[in-house]
Design a protein around this motif. Sequence first.
Motif, PDB file in Angstrom:
ATOM      1  N   THR A  15     117.366 138.000  39.666  1.00 48.88           N
ATOM      2  CA  THR A  15     116.312 138.159  40.667  1.00 48.88           C
ATOM      3  C   THR A  15     116.418 139.548  41.301  1.00 48.88           C
ATOM      4  N   PHE A  16     117.664 140.027  41.460  1.00 48.26           N
ATOM      5  CA  PHE A  16     117.913 141.352  42.042  1.00 48.26           C
ATOM      6  C   PHE A  16     117.138 141.514  43.355  1.00 48.26           C
ATOM      7  N   ASP A  17     117.415 140.596  44.268  1.00 45.63           N
ATOM      8  CA  ASP A  17     116.632 140.459  45.508  1.00 45.63           C
ATOM      9  C   ASP A  17     117.547 140.615  46.729  1.00 45.63           C
ATOM     10  N   LEU A  19     119.130 144.243  44.311  1.00 48.06           N
ATOM     11  CA  LEU A  19     120.234 144.661  43.439  1.00 48.06           C
ATOM     12  C   LEU A  19     121.434 145.048  44.304  1.00 48.06           C
ATOM     13  N   HIS A  20     122.644 144.610  43.913  1.00 47.86           N
ATOM     14  CA  HIS A  20     123.833 144.979  44.692  1.00 47.86           C
ATOM     15  C   HIS A  20     124.950 145.463  43.775  1.00 47.86           C
ATOM     16  N   ILE A  21     126.074 145.849  44.400  1.00 52.69           N
ATOM     17  CA  ILE A  21     127.125 146.513  43.618  1.00 52.69           C
ATOM     18  C   ILE A  21     127.779 145.581  42.603  1.00 52.69           C
ATOM     19  N   LEU A  49     113.692 128.212  38.544  1.00 52.64           N
ATOM     20  CA  LEU A  49     114.611 127.215  39.089  1.00 52.64           C
ATOM     21  C   LEU A  49     115.094 127.512  40.491  1.00 52.64           C
ATOM     22  N   ARG A  50     114.535 128.476  41.139  1.00 51.28           N
ATOM     23  CA  ARG A  50     115.007 128.772  42.492  1.00 51.28           C
ATOM     24  C   ARG A  50     113.811 129.076  43.372  1.00 51.28           C
ATOM     25  N   ASP A  51     114.080 129.200  44.659  1.00 47.94           N
ATOM     26  CA  ASP A  51     113.002 129.508  45.590  1.00 47.94           C
ATOM     27  C   ASP A  51     112.357 130.827  45.199  1.00 47.94           C
ATOM     28  N   ALA A 116     129.209 133.513  36.154  1.00 48.66           N
ATOM     29  CA  ALA A 116     129.678 132.140  35.921  1.00 48.66           C
ATOM     30  C   ALA A 116     128.819 131.099  36.633  1.00 48.66           C
ATOM     31  N   ASP A 117     128.252 131.433  37.789  1.00 54.46           N
ATOM     32  CA  ASP A 117     127.409 130.472  38.517  1.00 54.46           C
ATOM     33  C   ASP A 117     126.126 130.197  37.746  1.00 54.46           C
ATOM     34  N   ALA A 118     125.543 131.230  37.180  1.00 54.85           N
ATOM     35  CA  ALA A 118     124.304 131.060  36.411  1.00 54.85           C
ATOM     36  C   ALA A 118     124.588 130.279  35.134  1.00 54.85           C
ATOM     37  N   THR A 141     133.153 136.467  35.106  1.00 50.65           N
ATOM     38  CA  THR A 141     133.782 135.736  36.210  1.00 50.65           C
ATOM     39  C   THR A 141     133.076 136.073  37.524  1.00 50.65           C
ATOM     40  N   ARG A 142     133.042 135.101  38.431  1.00 50.54           N
ATOM     41  CA  ARG A 142     132.489 135.334  39.771  1.00 50.54           C
ATOM     42  C   ARG A 142     133.314 134.543  40.768  1.00 50.54           C
ATOM     43  N   PRO A 143     133.762 135.179  41.858  1.00 55.51           N
ATOM     44  CA  PRO A 143     134.590 134.450  42.827  1.00 55.51           C
ATOM     45  C   PRO A 143     133.886 133.185  43.312  1.00 55.51           C
ATOM     46  N   ALA A 193     136.655 141.215  40.759  1.00 52.50           N
ATOM     47  CA  ALA A 193     136.142 140.155  41.629  1.00 52.50           C
ATOM     48  C   ALA A 193     135.506 140.758  42.886  1.00 52.50           C
ATOM     49  N   LEU A 194     134.239 140.523  43.078  1.00 54.51           N
ATOM     50  CA  LEU A 194     133.529 141.023  44.262  1.00 54.51           C
ATOM     51  C   LEU A 194     132.741 139.867  44.849  1.00 54.51           C
ATOM     52  N   GLU A 195     133.100 139.477  46.054  1.00 57.53           N
ATOM     53  CA  GLU A 195     132.400 138.343  46.661  1.00 57.53           C
ATOM     54  C   GLU A 195     131.164 138.866  47.386  1.00 57.53           C
ATOM     55  N   SER A 197     126.873 138.779  47.400  1.00 53.37           N
ATOM     56  CA  SER A 197     125.691 138.066  46.907  1.00 53.37           C
ATOM     57  C   SER A 197     124.445 138.619  47.586  1.00 53.37           C
ATOM     58  N   ALA A 198     123.336 138.508  46.881  1.00 57.76           N
ATOM     59  CA  ALA A 198     122.071 138.987  47.437  1.00 57.76           C
ATOM     60  C   ALA A 198     121.711 138.190  48.691  1.00 57.76           C
ATOM     61  N   SER A 199     122.021 136.890  48.697  1.00 55.82           N
ATOM     62  CA  SER A 199     121.639 136.105  49.878  1.00 55.82           C
ATOM     63  C   SER A 199     122.416 136.562  51.115  1.00 55.82           C
ATOM     64  N   ALA A 200     123.712 136.857  50.958  1.00 58.15           N
ATOM     65  CA  ALA A 200     124.487 137.349  52.109  1.00 58.15           C
ATOM     66  C   ALA A 200     123.965 138.719  52.562  1.00 58.15           C
TER      67      ALA A 200
HETATM   68  P1  ATP Z   1     121.500 135.062  45.444  1.00 57.36           P
HETATM   69  O1  ATP Z   1     122.621 135.267  46.423  1.00 57.36           O
HETATM   70  O2  ATP Z   1     120.133 135.284  46.013  1.00 57.36           O
HETATM   71  O3  ATP Z   1     121.636 133.766  44.681  1.00 57.36           O
HETATM   72  P2  ATP Z   1     122.803 136.772  43.435  1.00 57.36           P
HETATM   73  O4  ATP Z   1     123.653 137.687  44.247  1.00 57.36           O
HETATM   74  O5  ATP Z   1     123.480 135.645  42.717  1.00 57.36           O
HETATM   75  O6  ATP Z   1     121.599 136.221  44.336  1.00 57.36           O
HETATM   76  P3  ATP Z   1     121.025 137.257  41.178  1.00 57.36           P
HETATM   77  O7  ATP Z   1     120.003 138.322  41.078  1.00 57.36           O
HETATM   78  O8  ATP Z   1     120.583 135.859  41.285  1.00 57.36           O
HETATM   79  O9  ATP Z   1     121.983 137.672  42.427  1.00 57.36           O
HETATM   80  O10 ATP Z   1     122.089 137.402  40.021  1.00 57.36           O
HETATM   81  C1  ATP Z   1     121.824 137.955  38.758  1.00 57.36           C
HETATM   82  C2  ATP Z   1     123.025 137.717  37.878  1.00 57.36           C
HETATM   83  O11 ATP Z   1     124.166 138.410  38.419  1.00 57.36           O
HETATM   84  C3  ATP Z   1     123.434 136.245  37.761  1.00 57.36           C
HETATM   85  O12 ATP Z   1     123.796 135.983  36.404  1.00 57.36           O
HETATM   86  C4  ATP Z   1     124.632 136.138  38.677  1.00 57.36           C
HETATM   87  O13 ATP Z   1     125.531 135.140  38.250  1.00 57.36           O
HETATM   88  C5  ATP Z   1     125.257 137.515  38.561  1.00 57.36           C
HETATM   89  N1  ATP Z   1     125.989 137.891  39.770  1.00 57.36           N
HETATM   90  C6  ATP Z   1     125.465 138.143  41.002  1.00 57.36           C
HETATM   91  N2  ATP Z   1     126.427 138.444  41.884  1.00 57.36           N
HETATM   92  C7  ATP Z   1     127.607 138.387  41.210  1.00 57.36           C
HETATM   93  C8  ATP Z   1     128.998 138.592  41.591  1.00 57.36           C
HETATM   94  N3  ATP Z   1     129.325 138.880  42.848  1.00 57.36           N
HETATM   95  N4  ATP Z   1     129.940 138.454  40.612  1.00 57.36           N
HETATM   96  C9  ATP Z   1     129.589 138.131  39.344  1.00 57.36           C
HETATM   97  N5  ATP Z   1     128.309 137.920  38.930  1.00 57.36           N
HETATM   98  C10 ATP Z   1     127.336 138.040  39.847  1.00 57.36           C
END
Ligand code: ATP
Length: 235
Positions: A15-17, A19-21, A49-51, A116-118, A141-143, A193-195, A197-200
């Motif tokens: 979604t890149f909503d 884009l982050h590091i 599958l998401r909002d 890993a979450d996706a 991997t994702r924390p 490992a970078l915790e 997220s776009a939502s945070a």
């Molecule tokens: P949101 O917090 O809104 O759910 P997101 O940070 O997960 O967003 P997306 O654009 O949904 O960002 O993620 C795109 C892809 O990048 C997905 O496959 C997701 O698993 C992966 N991804 C996002 N953040 C991380 C992270 N911190 N570590 C590993 N993978 C990540």
Amino acid sequence: MSDAGTGVLGLFGGTFDPLHIAHLRLAIEAREELGLADVRFIPAGNPALRDAPHCPAVHRLAMVERALATMPGFSVDASEVLSAEAAPGPSYTIDTLERQRRLQGAQRPLVLLLGADAFARLEAWHRWRELFELAHIAVATRPGHELRVMRSGIPGDGAGDTALDREFAARRGAAADLAGAPAGRIVPFAITALEVSASAIRRRLAQGLSVRHLVPDAVLDYIDSHQIYRTQHGH
Ligand code: ATP
């Protein structure tokens, strides 16, 4: 086939909503670790599958374009965004992979990059089993999102219970396998490992807090100049 290149091509949807590091680190480390010729970022049109994304697709696309402008070996594919504008139905990864397969030819190895979450939610995706016919999948991997099969790789340790676990066990491969076939493997790989997220990041922006160094400077400039994410609606 004018777009066809050589070498293993990484496809990174999101979604890149915004884009982050961690998105950038995932792409950079995938390119190095998996030996990818190029990583193509594919911003989602209307994720099924998401909002609905918080930010219109044109902004999400522009942020990715700006962040990658100075990064050779990384590119952007606007096709999901453009087709969502033309026809406002949901965007499915399977359609994107079919399009890339047509563009790149039957033989070029394609690798869909996922965190890993996706990956853990893959069974909910439209026509998910057909994804393996069109591309390999590499799982970063994702924390906070352990991949069950990554614990030992041994069936019977609690993995192997779901259809996805079974696909993983059967298709599991290593980076070196990717160039040997156009599609079909599942390759886990570890990244820094970078915790993050776009939502945070959206939450911080809505609270008026800094997101410097959580997003690339080009994305921060874009957010500031377009005044996006600064008002509190949603999360
Ligand atoms: P949101 O917090 O809104 O759910 P997101 O940070 O997960 O967003 P997306 O654009 O949904 O960002 O993620 C795109 C892809 O990048 C997905 O496959 C997701 O698993 C992966 N991804 C996002 N953040 C991380 C992270 N911190 N570590 C590993 N993978 C990540």
